[in-house]
Design a protein around this motif. Structure first.
Motif, PDB file in Angstrom:
ATOM      1  N   ASP B 199       0.474  -1.322  -0.151  1.00 37.75           N
ATOM      2  CA  ASP B 199      -0.169   0.136   0.124  1.00 37.75           C
ATOM      3  C   ASP B 199       0.821   1.032   0.554  1.00 37.75           C
ATOM      4  O   ASP B 199       1.353   1.444   0.568  1.00 37.75           O
ATOM      5  N   LEU B 200       0.273   2.428  -0.956  1.00 35.62           N
ATOM      6  CA  LEU B 200       1.350   3.421  -1.004  1.00 35.62           C
ATOM      7  C   LEU B 200       0.810   4.782  -0.351  1.00 35.62           C
ATOM      8  O   LEU B 200       1.216   5.219  -0.399  1.00 35.62           O
ATOM      9  N   TRP B 201      -0.404   4.325   0.038  1.00 37.52           N
ATOM     10  CA  TRP B 201      -1.010   5.532   0.537  1.00 37.52           C
ATOM     11  C   TRP B 201      -1.071   6.031   2.255  1.00 37.52           C
ATOM     12  O   TRP B 201      -0.239   6.839   2.418  1.00 37.52           O
ATOM     13  N   ASP B 202      -0.563   4.624   3.296  1.00 41.18           N
ATOM     14  CA  ASP B 202       0.128   4.984   4.296  1.00 41.18           C
ATOM     15  C   ASP B 202       1.876   4.885   4.723  1.00 41.18           C
ATOM     16  O   ASP B 202       1.913   3.760   3.728  1.00 41.18           O
ATOM     17  N   MET B 203       1.858   5.543   4.676  1.00 43.11           N
ATOM     18  CA  MET B 203       3.482   5.571   4.994  1.00 43.11           C
ATOM     19  C   MET B 203       3.886   4.676   5.833  1.00 43.11           C
ATOM     20  O   MET B 203       5.146   3.949   5.359  1.00 43.11           O
ATOM     21  N   GLU B 204       3.480   3.858   6.587  1.00 45.59           N
ATOM     22  CA  GLU B 204       4.021   2.489   7.210  1.00 45.59           C
ATOM     23  C   GLU B 204       4.072   1.927   6.696  1.00 45.59           C
ATOM     24  O   GLU B 204       4.889   0.725   7.354  1.00 45.59           O
ATOM     25  N   LEU B 205       3.402   1.711   5.330  1.00 42.91           N
ATOM     26  CA  LEU B 205       3.363   0.382   5.053  1.00 42.91           C
ATOM     27  C   LEU B 205       4.870   0.036   3.715  1.00 42.91           C
ATOM     28  O   LEU B 205       5.040  -1.161   4.176  1.00 42.91           O
ATOM     29  N   ILE B 206       5.255   0.625   3.486  1.00 43.67           N
ATOM     30  CA  ILE B 206       6.469   0.972   2.906  1.00 43.67           C
ATOM     31  C   ILE B 206       7.086   2.251   2.422  1.00 43.67           C
ATOM     32  O   ILE B 206       8.574   1.374   2.521  1.00 43.67           O
ATOM     33  N   TRP B 207       6.755   2.713   2.790  1.00 39.01           N
ATOM     34  CA  TRP B 207       7.309   4.081   1.895  1.00 39.01           C
ATOM     35  C   TRP B 207       8.292   4.877   2.654  1.00 39.01           C
ATOM     36  O   TRP B 207       8.983   5.113   2.536  1.00 39.01           O
ATOM     37  N   SER B 208       7.915   4.679   4.315  1.00 41.54           N
ATOM     38  CA  SER B 208       9.003   5.646   5.057  1.00 41.54           C
ATOM     39  C   SER B 208      10.003   4.454   5.548  1.00 41.54           C
ATOM     40  O   SER B 208      11.231   4.968   5.412  1.00 41.54           O
ATOM     41  N   GLU B 209       9.898   3.116   5.186  1.00 40.32           N
ATOM     42  CA  GLU B 209      11.110   2.891   5.583  1.00 40.32           C
ATOM     43  C   GLU B 209      11.890   2.425   4.107  1.00 40.32           C
ATOM     44  O   GLU B 209      12.876   2.640   4.422  1.00 40.32           O
ATOM     45  N   ALA B 210      11.378   2.307   2.433  1.00 39.42           N
ATOM     46  CA  ALA B 210      11.562   2.503   2.131  1.00 39.42           C
ATOM     47  C   ALA B 210      13.022   4.004   1.692  1.00 39.42           C
ATOM     48  O   ALA B 210      14.477   3.965   1.261  1.00 39.42           O
ATOM     49  N   ILE B 211      12.057   5.435   1.961  1.00 38.98           N
ATOM     50  CA  ILE B 211      12.818   6.382   2.604  1.00 38.98           C
ATOM     51  C   ILE B 211      14.326   6.455   3.094  1.00 38.98           C
ATOM     52  O   ILE B 211      15.415   6.883   2.977  1.00 38.98           O
ATOM     53  N   TRP B 212      13.926   5.997   4.215  1.00 41.95           N
ATOM     54  CA  TRP B 212      14.896   5.609   5.479  1.00 41.95           C
ATOM     55  C   TRP B 212      16.167   4.523   5.078  1.00 41.95           C
ATOM     56  O   TRP B 212      16.990   5.237   4.849  1.00 41.95           O
ATOM     57  N   ALA B 213      15.623   3.706   4.463  1.00 40.94           N
ATOM     58  CA  ALA B 213      16.707   2.930   3.820  1.00 40.94           C
ATOM     59  C   ALA B 213      17.685   3.435   2.623  1.00 40.94           C
ATOM     60  O   ALA B 213      18.913   2.904   2.292  1.00 40.94           O
ATOM     61  N   TYR B 214      16.885   4.202   2.258  1.00 41.27           N
ATOM     62  CA  TYR B 214      18.011   5.028   0.558  1.00 41.27           C
ATOM     63  C   TYR B 214      18.562   6.469   1.549  1.00 41.27           C
ATOM     64  O   TYR B 214      19.104   7.015   0.765  1.00 41.27           O
ATOM     65  N   GLY B 215      18.172   6.531   3.069  1.00 40.63           N
ATOM     66  CA  GLY B 215      18.953   7.535   3.510  1.00 40.63           C
ATOM     67  C   GLY B 215      18.296   9.061   3.408  1.00 40.63           C
ATOM     68  O   GLY B 215      18.496   9.922   4.245  1.00 40.63           O
ATOM     69  N   GLY B 216      17.309   8.754   3.314  1.00 38.58           N
ATOM     70  CA  GLY B 216      16.926   9.911   2.948  1.00 38.58           C
ATOM     71  C   GLY B 216      15.389   9.918   4.890  1.00 38.58           C
ATOM     72  O   GLY B 216      16.502   9.805   5.814  1.00 38.58           O
ATOM     73  N   ASP B 217      14.598  11.614   4.705  1.00 38.74           N
ATOM     74  CA  ASP B 217      14.078  10.847   6.295  1.00 38.74           C
ATOM     75  C   ASP B 217      12.413  12.092   5.700  1.00 38.74           C
ATOM     76  O   ASP B 217      12.307  12.257   4.201  1.00 38.74           O
ATOM     77  N   ILE B 218      11.752  11.507   6.540  1.00 38.25           N
ATOM     78  CA  ILE B 218      10.120  12.343   6.303  1.00 38.25           C
ATOM     79  C   ILE B 218       9.668  13.337   6.465  1.00 38.25           C
ATOM     80  O   ILE B 218       8.971  14.367   5.814  1.00 38.25           O
TER      81      ILE B 218
END
Lengths: 295, 425, 289
Positions: B199-218
């Motif tokens: 799911d891409l709507w709520d950050m919890e499912l994938i996109w926050s994790e991926a952003i962190w893993a790529y070195g970014g932040d929310i």
């Protein structure tokens, strides 16, 4: 429409008695909903702390916030398609059913079925019908060699949703019109037959004018329903946290009131909605005076 | 005559009013009655009734009334009760929404109680307590937590001859595997098996994790600037976009809707990233599946930790009794029952690392959820979270249906999100 | 073409059109019904006939510890109370608005209609606060008590219908010395049966399907209405991907509504014949010149 019996003497008491329950309801209805909503629309209220005065801020937002304007546009578009659709189709169906055909009560039940369920359950079915890759509609289209359509994508979603809402409302409209059609005395038709009028002429000269009270009712109710439409639209186009690809005013109201701690903004929008529909209502009443035929 | 009738009606209404009436909470002190509200499934209702029964045995002076609703209904009812000034004594809260309530003065400060019970929180995973700490103390306590992990369909991996995901996987390997797992199984020209869905709507499912893993932040530390449009974060978004529209291994949200919103559950997607709450539901599928930690990105491994907790209403008439209940929820017996339910991970270390959790009915590697805490970051918590996340979710939604371009739409969403942040300060 | 022929052709066309429409109306339901008999694994198949017929979904529905009988009973008595309340009070008010001349009639009617315009999501909290002060929260009273204070929809519907009842009937009755009340009870209520039946159907259905009001006013599951119970239960089914059970639940909740509808629609037939009769009587009585 000035007809009326004048109550004589002690009958005035009975007039009052008959109206008393509605009167009480009006007082609570007026106090509970309209007045409270108006007051809250001038306030900032997050539901948890006491409301604070906000003046006209909420109303100013109505014109500035693009999301609110979008939801208003969507609502108008929706109503413009839904209202005529529902009224015409349900009248058509009612007239056909009034022809004394066999099995009419089965037909009535069949047409009323959609109106009876809750939107949640049927919306799931419609999601499956409208699905782009796995939906029934596209399945049928492809069988006939046609291209599948993305029914619920932004461009088409509005039409898809209007269709489902009409589908769900035909039953009610049909009932209203059937009731109204029974009010037309058979003798009129018999007399017209004797005078040599055919069915079409009978419809336009007898049926249509005499069913205008029901048309008036149905049009007004359909308009109110169109402006308050929520369930089907939400279930078919939702995108998480109360958002939708076809946001209408009620969405915005719901989210502001219940998700964003902005009850004042929601109230202002509700008032805006009320004013718009009330304006339409005035228009309908004007039409009533000119076109609606009461016996 | 008229007056009499009116009076009659008024009296009748008042009589009816007097006959109706709900239970009133007892004044603080020895015998007390508290009401507890939470969201959940019918299965959870049963377990909570048992927990309450146990609690009442240990605390015979306190009666607890339990009310469970589904997620949507819960918030509507809770907010109505709060707005009317009759909140339940204890109610459940989702960590990100916690500050919305705390900052508006709706919650009771539990710090005085915690100071009197200094060892109470010793056995609890510290990461789960973070979300509830404020400058004035803790106003809530967690009852269970979630970490996001990678779920995979073993049968599909076997059929494709691929090795199962390991804890060394990177997003590159995830993407490759997903590509290989995307097939047109019945040769009708359309893909009907997909490698991955989240799911891409709520950050919890994938996109926050991926952003962190790529070195970014929310979001930045004082919650004034949204950071999901920064360069490193954009790499993560680009990867999702490529998987969806180049590899075609990730079905778009329209297609997901046709499968009830969860293609993995429907047996159509080979992998997904989600939390422990789905485990009881997934237990009944026909295919074999298991879990692995989230893949690593260029900047390391990251996942999201979130918790559900309980808070006490500020105006509760039985604050002591309410706190006793919260204390009980964090005790071993209660945590064990919750662990057996299977919806979440217990916050009490001893129970999480014990059999009640690790050997629960669904035979998968539950330890993965606990180990993920080592590299888990907290889902952002702040006032206005709901509105802010909606601005982002709404704004980005058209990207994932293929109707809008990634770059410019992301920029617009960030701007809208920042406006929300500004208005909530 | 003879008149007979023309009528026959039109009848056939009407029949065909109605049949096609009926298929469209009922189609989604047929699919709902068939899904509720399918295995969860088959729930996304597009065939109407379940590949593997099963009653498990219904079994699962009733095995959940939700106390369905209580939910059903609550929904039933509350919906009935609401319907009765509306039928009585709206008919009373509609009669006044349609038939009786009094000061401020139009103003009052317009005010009444205005109350319909505000979306329920917004009126919920102010109304809730009122009932809180009356100490009625936690009971079903806030759900049905307002039904006894009239209603805009019902009054509007009945008023429109009452306006179509021929005035010569009323005038004749007045000449015969009938009081307002007698006119209401002996003329308008019997002749108004079709509209009353319609109102009964709509009111009952609206009450039965209401989720918002029982949610906030009544205690939580299981002592609440069927809609709340189903919403609670549906979440679990969605998480488990068991839409088949969800459909089964939805079907169960529709059945009472269909039964009510089936019985209520007989009133239409009664209303038609009653109408014809009354007219003939009056025509006979007055126009016997």
């Amino acid at each position: 429409m000035d007809y009326g019996l004048k109550p004589l003497g002690r009958e005035r008491f009975w007039l009052f008695a008959l109206l008393a329950p509605t009167g009480i309801g009006l007082v609570f209805g007026a106090l509970g909903s309209v007045v409270a909503t108006v007051l809250l629309s001038f306030a900032n209220w997050d539901l948890l702390t006491p409301p604070t005065w906000a003046g006209l801020v909420n109303y100013a937002n109505l014109f500035k916030d693009p999301k609110i304007l979008l939801s208003l546009t969507n609502t108008f578009k929706f109503a413009a398609m839904y209202v005529p659709g529902v009224v015409i189709v349900s009248l058509f169906v009612a007239v056909l059913m009034n022809r004394k055909i066999r099995g009419v009560s089965l037909f009535r039940t069949a047409y009323f079925l959609p109106a009876v369920t809750s939107a949640v359950a049927t919306a799931l079915v419609w999601n499956m019908i409208y699905g782009r890759d796995t939906g029934v509609l596209n399945f049928i289209l492809e069988r006939f060699g046609l291209q599948p359509v993305c029914w619920l994508c932004s461009g088409n979603a509005m039409y898809a949703v209007v269709l489902v809402n009409i589908w769900g409302a035909i039953g009610e409209g049909m009932i209203i019109f059937l009731a109204g059609l029974t009010a037309i005395p058979r003798e009129y038709y018999e007399a017209a037959e004797m005078d040599g009028a055919n069915d079409l002429q009978q419809f336009f000269r007898i049926t249509l004018p005499l069913v205008t009270p029901s048309i008036f009712f149905q049009t007004l109710m359909a308009t109110i329903n169109a402006f308050q439409a929520y369930d089907y639209i939400y279930m078919l186009t939702r995108r998480g946290q109360g958002d939708s690809s076809v946001p209408v005013v009620v969405f915005s109201i719901y989210r502001n009131a219940w998700n964003f701690f902005n009850y004042g903004g929601a109230s202002a929008q509700a008032i805006e909605l009320t004013v718009l529909v009330a304006a339409l209502m005035v228009f309908y009443f004007w039409l009533e005076r000119r076109y609606v035929v009461y016996e | 005559m008229k007056l009499r009738l009116f009076a009659l009606v008024m009296v009748a209404t008042l009589l009816l009013a007097a006959c109706g009436g709900g239970a009133k909470p007892a004044a603080g002190g020895a015998p007390a009655e508290i009401s507890m509200m939470m969201w959940g499934d019918p299965a959870e209702l049963d377990v909570w009734n048992q927990i309450v029964a146990d609690f009442q045995q240990v605390n015979p002076n306190i009666k607890v009334k339990v009310e469970v609703s589904d997620w949507d209904s819960y918030w509507t009812k809770l907010k109505t009760l709060l707005a009317a000034g009759t909140p339940p004594d204890v109610f459940a809260i989702d960590a990100p929404l916690y500050l919305d309530y705390q900052s508006r003065g709706a919650l009771l400060n539990l710090q005085p109680y915690l100071d009197k019970n200094p060892d109470m929180l010793n056995g609890v995973y510290p990461q789960t307590l973070e979300a509830y700490k404020t400058a004035d103390g803790m106003f809530g306590l967690p009852r269970d937590f979630q970490t996001i992990v990678l779920f995979y369909n073993k049968d599909m991996f076997d059929a494709a001859g691929l090795a199962y995901p390991t804890s060394d996987w990177t997003y590159v390997e995830l993407r490759n595997a997903a590509k290989q797992l995307t097939k047109d199984t019945n040769s009708d020209g359309k893909m009907d098996q997909f490698g991955f869905y989240a799911d891409l709507w709520d950050m919890e499912l994938i996109w926050s994790e991926a952003i962190w893993a790529y070195g970014g932040d929310i979001i930045n530390a004082d919650h004034t600037k949204t950071l999901i449009g920064e360069p490193k974060a954009r790499e993560a978004w680009q990867m999702f976009h490529d998987m969806m529209f180049e590899d075609m291994s990730w079905p778009d949200s329209n297609l997901a809707g046709e499968y009830g919103g969860d293609p993995f559950l429907a047996g159509v997607a080979a992998m997904t990233t989600i939390g422990h709450w789905v485990v009881p539901g997934y237990a009944e599928v026909k295919f074999k599946w298991d879990v692995a930690p989230m893949p690593k990105g260029p900047a390391g491994q990251a996942t999201s930790v979130n918790s559900a907790g309980f808070v006490v209403a500020k105006d509760s008439k039985s604050p002591d009794a309410s706190f006793e209940f919260l204390k009980y929820v964090l005790s071993e017996p209660a945590q064990k029952r919750l662990a057996e339910l299977g919806f979440a991970c217990p916050v009490l270390k001893s129970v999480a690392e014990g059999d009640a959790f690790l050997k629960q009915s669904t035979p998968i590697d539950h330890k993965v959820f606990l180990d993920s805490l080592a590299f888990a970051r907290m889902k952002p918590v702040f006032k206005g979270y709901d509105e802010w996340s909606s601005a982002i979710g709404d704004g980005m939604a058209t990207i994932w249906t293929g109707e809008a371009e990634l770059g410019p739409t992301l920029d617009t969403a960030v701007t809208a999100a920042d406006e929300v942040l500004a208005s909530n300060k | 073409m003879t008149k007979q022929r023309q009528k026959l052709v039109l009848d056939i066309i009407s029949y065909a059109v109605l049949l096609l429409g009926a298929v469209l109306m009922v189609g989604p339901f047929l699919w709902m019904v068939s899904t509720s008999f399918k295995l969860p694994g088959d729930q996304f198949t597009k065939t109407l006939i379940p590949p593997a017929f099963t009653l498990n979904n219904f079994r699962e529905l009733f095995s959940v510890d939700l106390n369905f009988p209580l939910l059903f009973w609550n929904s039933a008595y509350i919906s009935i109370l609401i319907t009765v309340g509306q039928l009585i009070t709206c008919a009373m008010a509609a009669f006044c608005f349609a038939v009786v001349k009094f000061n401020g009639r139009n103003l009052l009617f317009t005010l009444l209609l205005l109350t319909m315009l505000i979306p329920p999501q917004v009126t919920l909290i102010p109304n809730f606060i009122i009932f809180k002060y009356l100490h009625l929260v936690g009971t079903s009273v806030p759900l049905w008590l307002p039904a006894f204070w009239g209603g805009a929809f019902g009054t509007f519907l009945l008023r429109q219908y009452f306006l179509t009842i021929p005035r010569d009937l009323v005038d004749a009755a007045r000449v015969d010395g009938a009081s307002l009340l007698q006119i209401f009870w002996k003329i308008y209520m019997p002749l108004g049966k079709p509209a009353l039946a319609a109102l009964a159907i709509f009111t009952f259905q609206g009450a039965w399907n209401d989720l918002l009001h029982p949610l906030v006013y009544m205690p939580s599951v299981p002592n609440t209405m069927l809609t709340v119970g189903l919403a609670f239960f549906q979440q679990q089914m969605t998480h488990g991907g068991k839409f088949t059970v969800l459909m089964a639940g939805a079907l169960i909740s529709i059945l009472p509504l269909l039964i009510v509808f089936f019985f209520a629609q007989k009133q239409f037939i009664e209303g038609i014949s009653l109408r014809g009769l009354k007219r003939r009587q009056t025509r006979g009585a007055c126009k016997r010149s």
